[in-house]
Design an enzyme around this catalytic site. Structure first.
Site, PDB file in Angstrom:
ATOM      1  N   ASP A  63      65.177  54.253   7.939  1.00  0.00           N
ATOM      2  CA  ASP A  63      64.279  53.788   8.501  1.00  0.00           C
ATOM      3  C   ASP A  63      64.332  52.141   9.128  1.00  0.00           C
ATOM      4  OD1 ASP A  63      61.395  52.487   8.739  1.00  0.00           O
ATOM      5  OD2 ASP A  63      61.098  52.843   6.605  1.00  0.00           O
ATOM      6  N   SER A 142      61.527  50.093  28.213  1.00  0.00           N
ATOM      7  CA  SER A 142      61.367  50.292  29.211  1.00  0.00           C
ATOM      8  C   SER A 142      60.329  50.069  30.308  1.00  0.00           C
ATOM      9  CB  SER A 142      59.267  50.933  28.388  1.00  0.00           C
ATOM     10  OG  SER A 142      59.339  51.274  29.242  1.00  0.00           O
ATOM     11  N   TYR A 155      53.158  47.235  22.717  1.00  0.00           N
ATOM     12  CA  TYR A 155      54.398  48.484  23.520  1.00  0.00           C
ATOM     13  C   TYR A 155      55.068  48.170  24.336  1.00  0.00           C
ATOM     14  CZ  TYR A 155      57.159  51.964  24.820  1.00  0.00           C
ATOM     15  OH  TYR A 155      58.664  53.343  25.079  1.00  0.00           O
ATOM     16  N   LYS A 159      58.910  46.406  24.163  1.00  0.00           N
ATOM     17  CA  LYS A 159      59.706  46.511  25.156  1.00  0.00           C
ATOM     18  C   LYS A 159      60.572  44.893  26.172  1.00  0.00           C
ATOM     19  CE  LYS A 159      60.319  50.622  24.214  1.00  0.00           C
ATOM     20  NZ  LYS A 159      61.704  51.082  22.950  1.00  0.00           N
TER      21      LYS A 159
END
Length: 255
Positions: A63, A142, A155, A159
């Site tokens: 994890d 990304s 998100y 990134k």
């Protein structure tokens, strides 16, 4: 690729999609791959696929949102497989939703995996690389982190943060011969994408519409990224650090 045979590489989120493709490519190159994933069954399946490769794949349930768990898993990798040469921070997750409809609980879940996860991995692995004056880190970021994406605000922030963090670490650790770079996929047809977009006629129309906006006229495939990542981990990339490389079929073209 030069210099990968026999090297130890960690790939996070290696149980499916882009991560699976990276794991299998590095195993083909002769690496001893430590596959980190929270899904043990998926990790075992990928390891079985690599059974005939020149290298090997060893699954680890890890994890990456938990620093103590990361430290324990990284120590186990070095004890079991040897000194870590290459770290690929690939694990990621998002829920596509307009920002104003999201909650702090969702923000934290996205941040924990997509930003804290790579930071934890850098902390545990790079200190070992720096002591040995050798290592390569490739962050799978990304293009959302470079240009932003509607309905993926948090998100995208993660990134973008990972890209900036990687550049900073590249500067700090250059004297230790630890090279840090980022690879930015564009829209990619993976199981994660299917989980978001769904399946069926409407999902296919959405994918077709997205593909029309890409100069190469198709969405990415998981295998499209494994080669550049293997290259950045190899001796052929000894003079490349702090760079951000988009692999998006021409959707984003940065100078």
């Amino acid at each position: 690729m030069k210099g990968l045979n026999g090297k130890v590489a960690i790939v996070t989120g290696g149980g499916s999609g882009i991560g699976e493709a990276i794991v299998l490519r590095l195993a083909e190159e002769g690496c001893k791959v430590a596959l980190f994933d929270i899904n043990g069954a998926a990790a075992e399946q990928v390891a079985a696929k690599a059974s005939s490769a020149a290298g090997s794949v060893t699954p680890f349930i890890a994890d990456i949102t938990n620093m103590d768990a990361v430290e324990a898993a990284v120590a186990q990798v070095e004890e079991t497989l040897g000194p870590i040469w290459m770290l690929v921070n690939n694990a990621g997750w998002d829920q596509i939703t307009p920002f104003l409809k999201t909650t702090p609980e969702l923000w934290q879940k996205i941040i924990n995996l997509n930003l804290y996860g790579p930071i934890h991995m850098h902390a545990a692995v790079c200190k070992r690389m720096a002591e040995r004056n050798a290592g390569r880190v490739i962050n799978v970021a990304s293009d959302a982190g470079r240009v932003g994406t509607s309905h993926e605000a948090v998100y995208s922030a993660c990134k973008g943060g990972t890209i900036a963090f990687g550049k900073s670490i590249a500067r700090e650790l250059a004297r230790n011969n630890v090279l840090v770079n980022s690879v930015c996929p564009g829209p990619t047809d993976t199981p994660a994408m299917a989980a978001v977009a769904g399946t069926g006629e409407e999902a296919q129309k959405w994918k077709d519409s997205m593909a029309r906006g890409i100069p190469l006229r198709r969405m990415g495939k998981a295998d499209d990224y494994a080669g550049i990542i293997a290259f950045l981990g190899s001796d052929d990339a000894d003079y490349i650090t702090g760079q951000t490389i988009s692999v998006s079929g021409g959707l984003t073209m940065h100078g």
